[in-house]
Design an enzyme around this catalytic site. Structure first.
Site, PDB file in Angstrom:
ATOM      1  N   HIS A 159       0.867  -1.185   0.000  1.00 55.91           N
ATOM      2  CA  HIS A 159       0.000   0.000   0.000  1.00 55.91           C
ATOM      3  C   HIS A 159       0.906   1.239   0.000  1.00 55.91           C
ATOM      4  O   HIS A 159       2.017   1.187   0.532  1.00 55.91           O
ATOM      5  CB  HIS A 159      -0.833  -0.056   1.289  1.00 55.91           C
ATOM      6  CG  HIS A 159      -1.886   0.987   1.409  1.00 55.91           C
ATOM      7  ND1 HIS A 159      -1.629   2.244   1.912  1.00 55.91           N
ATOM      8  CD2 HIS A 159      -3.216   0.967   1.129  1.00 55.91           C
ATOM      9  CE1 HIS A 159      -2.751   2.941   1.929  1.00 55.91           C
ATOM     10  NE2 HIS A 159      -3.731   2.193   1.457  1.00 55.91           N
ATOM     11  N   ASP A 188       2.719  -4.730   8.052  1.00 53.52           N
ATOM     12  CA  ASP A 188       1.514  -3.918   7.906  1.00 53.52           C
ATOM     13  C   ASP A 188       0.331  -4.886   7.994  1.00 53.52           C
ATOM     14  O   ASP A 188       0.075  -5.663   7.070  1.00 53.52           O
ATOM     15  CB  ASP A 188       1.561  -3.210   6.544  1.00 53.52           C
ATOM     16  CG  ASP A 188       0.232  -2.579   6.161  1.00 53.52           C
ATOM     17  OD1 ASP A 188      -0.748  -2.700   6.925  1.00 53.52           O
ATOM     18  OD2 ASP A 188       0.159  -1.967   5.076  1.00 53.52           O
ATOM     19  N   GLN A 211      -4.984  -5.146   6.741  1.00 55.70           N
ATOM     20  CA  GLN A 211      -6.031  -6.020   6.183  1.00 55.70           C
ATOM     21  C   GLN A 211      -6.042  -7.395   6.855  1.00 55.70           C
ATOM     22  O   GLN A 211      -6.908  -8.222   6.552  1.00 55.70           O
ATOM     23  CB  GLN A 211      -5.830  -6.200   4.671  1.00 55.70           C
ATOM     24  CG  GLN A 211      -5.932  -4.919   3.871  1.00 55.70           C
ATOM     25  CD  GLN A 211      -7.349  -4.354   3.826  1.00 55.70           C
ATOM     26  OE1 GLN A 211      -8.321  -5.053   4.119  1.00 55.70           O
ATOM     27  NE2 GLN A 211      -7.471  -3.086   3.480  1.00 55.70           N
ATOM     28  N   LYS A 260     -10.744  -0.439  10.121  1.00 53.16           N
ATOM     29  CA  LYS A 260     -10.977  -1.640   9.290  1.00 53.16           C
ATOM     30  C   LYS A 260     -11.340  -2.833  10.175  1.00 53.16           C
ATOM     31  O   LYS A 260     -11.719  -3.889   9.691  1.00 53.16           O
ATOM     32  CB  LYS A 260      -9.737  -1.957   8.466  1.00 53.16           C
ATOM     33  CG  LYS A 260      -9.398  -0.852   7.459  1.00 53.16           C
ATOM     34  CD  LYS A 260      -8.210  -1.232   6.624  1.00 53.16           C
ATOM     35  CE  LYS A 260      -7.520  -0.034   6.030  1.00 53.16           C
ATOM     36  NZ  LYS A 260      -8.061   0.422   4.753  1.00 53.16           N
ATOM     37  N   CYS A 310      -4.820   2.604  -3.571  1.00 57.33           N
ATOM     38  CA  CYS A 310      -3.557   3.098  -2.979  1.00 57.33           C
ATOM     39  C   CYS A 310      -2.438   2.089  -3.181  1.00 57.33           C
ATOM     40  O   CYS A 310      -1.594   1.878  -2.304  1.00 57.33           O
ATOM     41  CB  CYS A 310      -3.713   3.415  -1.493  1.00 57.33           C
ATOM     42  SG  CYS A 310      -4.795   4.795  -1.189  1.00 57.33           S
TER      43      CYS A 310
HETATM   44  N1  PMP Z   1      -2.045  -0.823   4.632  1.00 53.55           N
HETATM   45  C1  PMP Z   1      -3.023  -1.466   3.993  1.00 53.55           C
HETATM   46  C2  PMP Z   1      -2.787  -2.845   3.500  1.00 53.55           C
HETATM   47  C3  PMP Z   1      -4.254  -0.861   3.806  1.00 53.55           C
HETATM   48  O1  PMP Z   1      -5.230  -1.507   3.163  1.00 53.55           O
HETATM   49  C4  PMP Z   1      -4.454   0.452   4.291  1.00 53.55           C
HETATM   50  C5  PMP Z   1      -5.772   1.170   4.099  1.00 53.55           C
HETATM   51  N2  PMP Z   1      -6.350   0.995   2.846  1.00 53.55           N
HETATM   52  C6  PMP Z   1      -3.401   1.068   4.960  1.00 53.55           C
HETATM   53  C7  PMP Z   1      -2.217   0.405   5.119  1.00 53.55           C
HETATM   54  C8  PMP Z   1      -3.509   2.459   5.500  1.00 53.55           C
HETATM   55  O2  PMP Z   1      -4.462   2.538   6.519  1.00 53.55           O
HETATM   56  P1  PMP Z   1      -4.980   3.932   7.049  1.00 53.55           P
HETATM   57  O3  PMP Z   1      -5.393   4.725   5.839  1.00 53.55           O
HETATM   58  O4  PMP Z   1      -6.132   3.569   7.927  1.00 53.55           O
HETATM   59  O5  PMP Z   1      -3.861   4.564   7.796  1.00 53.55           O
END
Ligand code: PMP
Length: 417
Positions: free
Chosen positions: A134, A211, A214, A237, A375
């Site tokens: 991401h 990270d 998900q 999430k 993203c």
């Molecule tokens: N890592 C992953 C795999 C994500 O899916 C996301 C959110 N789409 C993020 C990081 C970032 O999370 P946040 O926008 O809540 O900080």
């Protein structure tokens, strides 16, 4: 047919119809059709239990924390710190001191970048990530590399959307200062072998940041079993409030790290000559945090724990299997991300129909999916596509909703064929 996974077989069953009653937002209609919410990868809906925990905080005992000696402040502090304990147990962290509350997963990754990696980074050093990350696990590293002359090294992904352990191993060098890797891909659904990656990196004395944005909503996570040095996720999430995230960090590492933001609550003493910083986690929590949000995250952790993450994982695995079967039968559809180990994310493209058209037509049927690059623009570049349509499942989704998804996609096909 292969034998069923014994873990999945042993998983308790999720009573989805009961669970759905906990989510008031799901009762509504969209464009005159029952809402089918399949955008959980972007953000999940909140159960009554979370909404009530946040409301109760504001109604009954809201106050600033850690400072006041009055009753409300003590109650709010106790509730806030109780949430820290819940998150520590949820991740099986050895100590509550290893749980830092942030604004989100993004901020947690930035904290590691600025406080752990940056002081250790010299020109020519390397930061290793994968090609499926991401943006939040790419851009902070790129900024550090620009500043220091370090290099971003990227592990490639296969046509199925998998990385190989050999590719990870061969890219770790004497100069690697950190490995940043997602546990579950938001764009492809791939579940990465993070435990093995940590083992490979640790054999070369390199720290690993996982990270888990998900992963935590979809599977039981044990940071000790994974062996991660850092683990980041977002509350929103995980069926919790927005504006809250978590960084788990190994205490011995956190103790070596300087603060990355200065302010109230992160100091032991301040004078104009000298400031002494507090021990972790307070050292990394400058300023007034999202008090009610953290308490709501504690309620979300209670909620998914009571349902049992193994049951949630088995349920989403069933939905993913069923959706993959129904959607791949539709002519002109190509599924992007076909890893052997996949979580509840189904990305796809269609001949002649742009993902935004797919999203718009599905929305008219009340089916909420996401269209875009998620993203993860490098993933789109890897597959030579501008975007995908993505259905991502949550614990309240049903097989009937999967059928509605497939029926709506068929409509798109009929319109564009
Ligand atoms: N890592 C992953 C795999 C994500 O899916 C996301 C959110 N789409 C993020 C990081 C970032 O999370 P946040 O926008 O809540 O900080």
């Amino acid at each position: 047919m292969s034998a069923p996974d014994p873990l999945l077989r042993a998983a308790p069953r999720l009573d989805v119809e009961r669970v759905r009653e906990d989510f008031p937002i799901l009762r509504q209609q969209v464009h005159g059709k029952p809402l089918v919410y399949l955008d959980n990868g972007a953000s999940a809906q909140k159960p009554q239990q979370v909404i009530e925990a946040v409301t109760r905080c504001y109604r009954e005992y809201y106050s600033n924390i850690h400072r006041g000696i009055h009753m409300l402040s003590q109650t709010a502090t106790a509730a806030f710190e109780e949430a820290r304990g819940k998150v520590a147990r949820f991740l099986n962290a050895p100590s509550e001191k290893e749980i830092i509350f942030t604004r989100g997963c993004t901020e947690a990754i930035n904290l590691v970048a600025y406080s752990y990696v940056r002081p250790r980074l010299r020109a020519g050093d390397e930061i290793l990530i994968s090609a499926m990350e991401h943006h939040s696990n790419i851009v902070p590293w790129q900024i550090l590399c620009e500043e220091t002359g370090a290099k971003l090294v990227v592990v490639p992904i296969s046509d199925a959307g998998e990385i190989s352990l050999e590719d990870v191993e061969s890219r770790i060098t004497e100069r690697t200062r950190i490995v940043g890797i997602m546990q579950v891909s938001n764009a492809l659904g791939t579940i990465n072998p993070v435990r093995e990656i940590v083992r490979i990196a640790h054999a070369r004395s390199v720290a690993v940041l996982v990270d888990g944005a998900q992963a935590v909503p979809r599977m039981a996570v044990d940071v000790q079993d994974i062996g991660a040095d850092f683990y980041a996720f977002s509350s929103h999430k995980l069926y919790g409030p927005t504006g809250v995230g978590v960084l788990y960090g190994r205490l011995d590492l956190l103790k070596t790290m300087p603060p990355w933001q200065g302010g109230g609550d992160m100091i032991r003493s301040v004078s104009f000559e000298r400031t002494e910083f507090a021990e972790p986690p307070a050292r990394f929590e400058a300023g007034t945090p999202n008090i009610a949000g953290v308490i709501g995250l504690g309620a979300a952790v209670d909620y998914v724990t009571a349902l049992d993450l193994r049951a949630i994982e088995a349920h989403e695995a069933d939905l993913l299997r069923y959706a993959t079967e129904l959607v791949s039968e539709i002519p002109g559809v190509r599924i992007i991300g076909t890893a052997a180990e996949k979580a509840g994310v189904l990305s796809f493209v269609m001949e002649d129909a742009h993902p935004h058209d797919i999203g718009t037509i599905l929305d008219a049927d009340g089916v909420a999916i996401r269209s875009g690059h998620h993203c993860a623009q490098p993933v789109m570049q890897r597959f030579g596509i501008p975007a995908t349509a993505r259905a991502s499942f949550g614990l309240y989704n049903t097989r009937v909703e999967v059928e509605q998804l497939a029926a709506s996609i068929r409509k798109v096909r009929d319109l564009f064929a």
